[in-house]
Motif scaffolding. Structure first.
Motif, PDB file in Angstrom:
ATOM      1  N   LEU A  46       1.394  -8.128   6.515  1.00  0.00           N
ATOM      2  CA  LEU A  46       0.752  -7.020   5.816  1.00  0.00           C
ATOM      3  C   LEU A  46       1.636  -5.777   5.849  1.00  0.00           C
ATOM      4  O   LEU A  46       1.801  -5.081   4.836  1.00  0.00           O
ATOM      5  CB  LEU A  46      -0.611  -6.730   6.440  1.00  0.00           C
ATOM      6  CG  LEU A  46      -1.390  -5.552   5.854  1.00  0.00           C
ATOM      7  CD1 LEU A  46      -1.684  -5.795   4.370  1.00  0.00           C
ATOM      8  CD2 LEU A  46      -2.692  -5.328   6.625  1.00  0.00           C
ATOM      9  N   MET A 101       4.477  -6.079   3.487  1.00  0.00           N
ATOM     10  CA  MET A 101       4.061  -5.853   2.099  1.00  0.00           C
ATOM     11  C   MET A 101       4.164  -4.377   1.725  1.00  0.00           C
ATOM     12  O   MET A 101       4.461  -4.036   0.579  1.00  0.00           O
ATOM     13  CB  MET A 101       2.620  -6.333   1.902  1.00  0.00           C
ATOM     14  CG  MET A 101       2.467  -7.838   1.867  1.00  0.00           C
ATOM     15  SD  MET A 101       0.724  -8.319   1.615  1.00  0.00           S
ATOM     16  CE  MET A 101       0.905 -10.110   1.473  1.00  0.00           C
ATOM     17  N   LEU A 102       3.911  -3.507   2.712  1.00  0.00           N
ATOM     18  CA  LEU A 102       3.969  -2.068   2.441  1.00  0.00           C
ATOM     19  C   LEU A 102       5.384  -1.581   2.179  1.00  0.00           C
ATOM     20  O   LEU A 102       5.587  -0.487   1.635  1.00  0.00           O
ATOM     21  CB  LEU A 102       3.362  -1.287   3.612  1.00  0.00           C
ATOM     22  CG  LEU A 102       1.859  -1.470   3.851  1.00  0.00           C
ATOM     23  CD1 LEU A 102       1.426  -0.745   5.118  1.00  0.00           C
ATOM     24  CD2 LEU A 102       1.056  -0.988   2.661  1.00  0.00           C
ATOM     25  N   ASN A 144       7.837  -3.824   0.851  1.00  0.00           N
ATOM     26  CA  ASN A 144       8.478  -4.865   0.055  1.00  0.00           C
ATOM     27  C   ASN A 144       9.497  -4.248  -0.908  1.00  0.00           C
ATOM     28  O   ASN A 144       9.204  -3.241  -1.567  1.00  0.00           O
ATOM     29  CB  ASN A 144       7.409  -5.634  -0.739  1.00  0.00           C
ATOM     30  CG  ASN A 144       7.965  -6.882  -1.399  1.00  0.00           C
ATOM     31  OD1 ASN A 144       8.817  -6.803  -2.283  1.00  0.00           O
ATOM     32  ND2 ASN A 144       7.488  -8.029  -0.961  1.00  0.00           N
ATOM     33  N   ALA A 162      -4.459   0.349   8.002  1.00  0.00           N
ATOM     34  CA  ALA A 162      -4.468  -1.003   7.444  1.00  0.00           C
ATOM     35  C   ALA A 162      -4.577  -2.046   8.555  1.00  0.00           C
ATOM     36  O   ALA A 162      -5.289  -3.048   8.415  1.00  0.00           O
ATOM     37  CB  ALA A 162      -3.203  -1.244   6.621  1.00  0.00           C
ATOM     38  N   GLY A 214      -7.696  -4.351   8.778  1.00  0.00           N
ATOM     39  CA  GLY A 214      -7.326  -5.752   8.597  1.00  0.00           C
ATOM     40  C   GLY A 214      -7.753  -6.629   9.754  1.00  0.00           C
ATOM     41  O   GLY A 214      -8.241  -7.755   9.556  1.00  0.00           O
ATOM     42  N   LEU A 260      -5.169 -11.280   3.796  1.00  0.00           N
ATOM     43  CA  LEU A 260      -4.006 -10.674   3.148  1.00  0.00           C
ATOM     44  C   LEU A 260      -4.305 -10.251   1.720  1.00  0.00           C
ATOM     45  O   LEU A 260      -3.815  -9.204   1.263  1.00  0.00           O
ATOM     46  CB  LEU A 260      -2.819 -11.647   3.175  1.00  0.00           C
ATOM     47  CG  LEU A 260      -2.149 -11.817   4.545  1.00  0.00           C
ATOM     48  CD1 LEU A 260      -1.111 -12.934   4.502  1.00  0.00           C
ATOM     49  CD2 LEU A 260      -1.493 -10.506   4.997  1.00  0.00           C
ATOM     50  N   LEU A 261      -5.114 -11.034   1.009  1.00  0.00           N
ATOM     51  CA  LEU A 261      -5.450 -10.666  -0.364  1.00  0.00           C
ATOM     52  C   LEU A 261      -6.225  -9.354  -0.398  1.00  0.00           C
ATOM     53  O   LEU A 261      -5.857  -8.412  -1.126  1.00  0.00           O
ATOM     54  CB  LEU A 261      -6.279 -11.779  -1.013  1.00  0.00           C
ATOM     55  CG  LEU A 261      -6.786 -11.485  -2.439  1.00  0.00           C
ATOM     56  CD1 LEU A 261      -5.613 -11.297  -3.388  1.00  0.00           C
ATOM     57  CD2 LEU A 261      -7.717 -12.594  -2.924  1.00  0.00           C
ATOM     58  N   SER A 296      -4.073  -6.394   1.089  1.00  0.00           N
ATOM     59  CA  SER A 296      -2.968  -5.942   0.239  1.00  0.00           C
ATOM     60  C   SER A 296      -3.491  -5.000  -0.844  1.00  0.00           C
ATOM     61  O   SER A 296      -2.856  -3.984  -1.167  1.00  0.00           O
ATOM     62  CB  SER A 296      -2.249  -7.139  -0.386  1.00  0.00           C
ATOM     63  OG  SER A 296      -3.117  -7.861  -1.255  1.00  0.00           O
ATOM     64  N   ILE A 297      -4.661  -5.322  -1.408  1.00  0.00           N
ATOM     65  CA  ILE A 297      -5.257  -4.460  -2.425  1.00  0.00           C
ATOM     66  C   ILE A 297      -5.671  -3.117  -1.816  1.00  0.00           C
ATOM     67  O   ILE A 297      -5.340  -2.043  -2.345  1.00  0.00           O
ATOM     68  CB  ILE A 297      -6.475  -5.161  -3.064  1.00  0.00           C
ATOM     69  CG1 ILE A 297      -6.026  -6.404  -3.835  1.00  0.00           C
ATOM     70  CG2 ILE A 297      -7.232  -4.198  -3.984  1.00  0.00           C
ATOM     71  CD1 ILE A 297      -7.167  -7.273  -4.323  1.00  0.00           C
ATOM     72  N   SER A 330      -4.619  -1.727   0.998  1.00  0.00           N
ATOM     73  CA  SER A 330      -3.490  -0.993   1.571  1.00  0.00           C
ATOM     74  C   SER A 330      -2.640  -0.325   0.507  1.00  0.00           C
ATOM     75  O   SER A 330      -2.252   0.846   0.645  1.00  0.00           O
ATOM     76  CB  SER A 330      -2.621  -1.930   2.418  1.00  0.00           C
ATOM     77  OG  SER A 330      -3.369  -2.499   3.462  1.00  0.00           O
ATOM     78  N   LEU A 331      -2.320  -1.057  -0.555  1.00  0.00           N
ATOM     79  CA  LEU A 331      -1.406  -0.534  -1.560  1.00  0.00           C
ATOM     80  C   LEU A 331      -2.082   0.431  -2.527  1.00  0.00           C
ATOM     81  O   LEU A 331      -1.447   1.379  -3.004  1.00  0.00           O
ATOM     82  CB  LEU A 331      -0.778  -1.687  -2.346  1.00  0.00           C
ATOM     83  CG  LEU A 331       0.230  -2.546  -1.572  1.00  0.00           C
ATOM     84  CD1 LEU A 331       0.652  -3.744  -2.398  1.00  0.00           C
ATOM     85  CD2 LEU A 331       1.459  -1.714  -1.179  1.00  0.00           C
TER      86      LEU A 331
END
Length: 471
Positions: A190, A193-194, A196, A234, A238, A263-264, A267-268, A270-271
Motif C-alpha cells: 500500500l 502504491m503511494l 508508484n 492509510a 488499512g 488493497l483495492l 488504494s482508492i 489513499s490516493l
C-alpha cells in the motif's frame, strides 16, 4: 560489585515482588515494567540499586534506566527469575489502558515511528558524508575538484541518501499495519502504491517540472514521496479494514479475498481521499513550522532550545521526528537539529558540573557516564538520573539549551539529516557549518555547566533533597 542476577533480584523486590509485575520488557536504555499497584514500588530503594541511573513512572510503565547494553543483561536476569516476560506489543496493550487520550495518541505515533529511526539515522549519516565528499575545501586537500568525482559514484551516493525518503510512505505504512494489527506486507505494498513511478513525482510537481493527474475532474493526484501523515492514516485505516474483512471472509477464501479487497479499497481511499486531504494538512504544518523557524533574532532557537527537554520528559518528543522528516523531505535541510542539539548538550553540561562538584563517589559514578551519554545524544540518564533529581541542574540545563539554541538559530545552522546530535551530530555539518556547530554546543554546555556549578548544586543541597525523599 553486584552481579546482574543480584541486581535483578533487588529490582523485583523493590517494585513489590513478582506478584506485582504484570509484564516486563525493555528498550535501548530502559527496563520497562507494567505493575499492578504503583504504590508498592519503593522508588528510593530502586534508585539505590547498583547500575541504576534513574527511574520514572510514565504512561502506565515504571521505567528503570540502566543504559545501553546493561539493560539487556538485567532484563534477561529478571525474566530468568520468573518475572512475566512480555513482548513490546503486550506492554503497549496494557499501557493503553492508562494515560489520557493525548498521551495514548503520542505513544501510538511513537510506536509506529521508532522502528523506522535506524534507517533514517543511517540516511542522515550518508547525507553528511556525501556533503563532505562534495565540498571543494575537502577535495582540495587531496588535490581534487568537484569535476574529478565520477558521475557514477555520485549516482551511487544519491541512492544511499534518497532511497529512505523516497520510499518513506512504504516504511510508515508497514510499521502502521504492524502496530495496528494488520499484515505488514500489505502495508508495504500500500505504501509503495503511494510512490508508484506511474504517478507524477511529488518533488517534480513541487519543482514545476510535472503536473498532478486530475481524477474525476477535480481531485489532484500526485506521488507522495517523503510524506508522513497520508501513509500513517492509510496504515491505520488499512489495518483496521483488513481485520474487519478477515473476520467476515470464509477461511478457505481468506488468502485470496482479504489482501485483494484491502488493497483495492485502500488504494482508492489513499490516493483519492486520504492522500490529498492529509498532504494538504502536512503542507500547513510544514509552512507553519518554517514560519516559526523564520522568526528573527534567534527567537525560534531560544524557545525551542529551552523547551525541548521538558517535552522529552513528557514523552511526546516524537512529534519532532515528524517535523524533521517533513523539513528534510521538502526543503532538504533540517534547522531543528542544531537547536535540539543545544538542548541535549546543555543537559550534559549540567550533569558534568554535578559530577565535578560532588564528593559522593556513587553520584560521580552516575553523573560522569550520564554526561557522556548526553554528549552522544541520549539524555535520559543525565535528565532522569542526575539533573531532575536535584532540579536546579535541570533548570540550568534548560537555560543553556535556550542560549545555545538562540545562537545556533541566529547563525542559521542547518543539518543535512536527523536523529543524531552533539558528538555524532558533527557528521551532519561536515561543510562550512562545522565551526558554528561546535561553537553552538560549547556555548550550550558552557552556560549550563557554569550556572549549575555556581548556583545549581552542592552536596549540602543533595543531602537536603535526599532527606526530604526519605520522609
Amino acid at each position: 560489585m553486584s552481579d546482574n542476577k543480584e541486581i535483578a533480584k533487588q529490582v523485583i523486590a523493590a517494585v513489590g515482588g513478582k506478584e506485582n509485575i504484570n509484564s516486563v520488557t525493555h528498550c535501548a536504555t530502559r527496563l520497562r515494567i507494567m505493575v499492578s499497584d504503583e504504590s508498592k514500588i519503593d522508588k528510593n530503594k530502586v534508585e539505590d540499586i547498583e547500575k541504576v541511573k534513574g527511574t520514572f513512572y510514565n504512561s502506565g510503565q515504571f521505567q528503570i534506566i540502566f543504559g545501553t547494553g546493561t539493560v539487556n543483561k538485567i532484563y534477561e536476569e529478571v525474566v530468568g527469575l520468573g518475572a512475566s516476560e512480555g513482548s513490546a506489543s503486550q506492554v503497549k496493550e496494557e499501557s493503553k489502558k492508562q494515560g489520557n487520550a493525548f498521551q495514548r495518541m503520542i505513544r501510538t505515533f511513537g510506536d509506529v515511528f521508532v522502528p523506522i529511526i535506524p534507517v533514517l539515522v543511517a540516511t542522515g549519516l550518508f547525507m553528511g558524508l556525501r556533503g563532505l565528499l562534495t565540498q571543494e575545501q575537502v577535495l582540495a586537500v587531496f588535490g581534487m575538484v568537484p569535476t574529478d568525482i565520477s558521475p557514477n559514484f555520485l549516482l551511487y551516493t544519491q541512492v544511499l541518501t534518497d532511497t529512505a525518503f523516497a520510499f518513506l510512505p512504504a516504511l510508515i505504512a508497514w510499521s502502521s499495519f504492524k502496530v495496528f494489527g494488520g499484515s505488514p506486507i500489505i502495508g508495504i505494498v500500500l505504501g509503495l502504491m503511494l510512490v508508484n513511478p506511474a504517478l507524477p513525482n511529488a518533488y517534480a510537481v513541487a519543482g514545476g517540472t510535472a503536473d498532478p493527474i486530475t481524477m474525476f475532474g477535480f481531485i489532484p493526484v500526485v506521488g507522495y514521496q517523503g510524506t508522513v501523515l497520508p501513509a500513517f492514516i492509510a496504515g491505520f485505516v488499512g489495518a483496521k479494514l483488513e481485520r474487519w474483512i478477515r473476520k467476515r471472509v470464509p477461511e478457505s477464501l481468506d488468502l485470496l479475498l482479504t489482501p485483494f479487497m484491502t488493497l483495492l479499497v485502500m488504494s482508492i481511499l489513499s490516493l483519492f481521499i486520504i492522500g490529498p486531504v492529509f498532504h494538504s494538512l502536512e503542507e500547513v504544518v510544514l509552512n507553519g513550522t518554517i514560519w516559526v523557524l523564520g522568526l528573527p533574532f534567534g527567537l525560534a532557537g531560544l524557545v525551542i532550545g529551552t523547551l525541548n527537554q521538558i517535552i522529552v520528559v513528557t514523552g511526546i518528543h516524537h512529534l519532532f521526528n515528524f517535523l524533521e522528516i517533513q523539513l528534510l523531505a521538502n526543503t532538504g535541510v533540517n534547522p531543528f537539529n542544531g537547536i535540539i542539539t543545544a538542548s541535549i548538550a546543555a543537559q550534559g553540561g549540567a550533569s558534568l558540573a554535578v559530577a565535578m562538584k560532588t564528593k559522593s563517589k556513587k553520584l560521580k559514578a552516575l553523573a560522569y557516564p550520564s554526561t557522556l551519554s548526553a554528549f552522544l545524544g541520549i539524555t535520559e540518564p543525565a535528565v532522569f538520573g542526575v539533573n531532575l533529581r536535584y532540579f536546579k541542574p535541570f533548570v540550568f540545563g534548560l537555560v543553556g539549551g535556550g542560549v545555545g539554541g538562540f545562537f545556533g538559530d541566529l547563525v542559521g545552522l542547518e543539518a543535512t539529516g536527523m536523529a543524531v546530535t552533539v558528538i555524532p551530530g558533527t557528521l551532519l555539518y561536515l561543510n562550512d557549518q562545522i565551526f558554528l556547530y561546535i561553537l553552538t554546543n560549547i556555548i550550550a554546555i558552557g552556560v549550563a555547566f557554569v550556572l549549575t556549578y555556581l548556583f545549581g548544586f552542592s552536596d549540602k543541597m543533595k543531602e537536603e533533597i535526599e532527606a526530604r525523599k526519605d520522609v
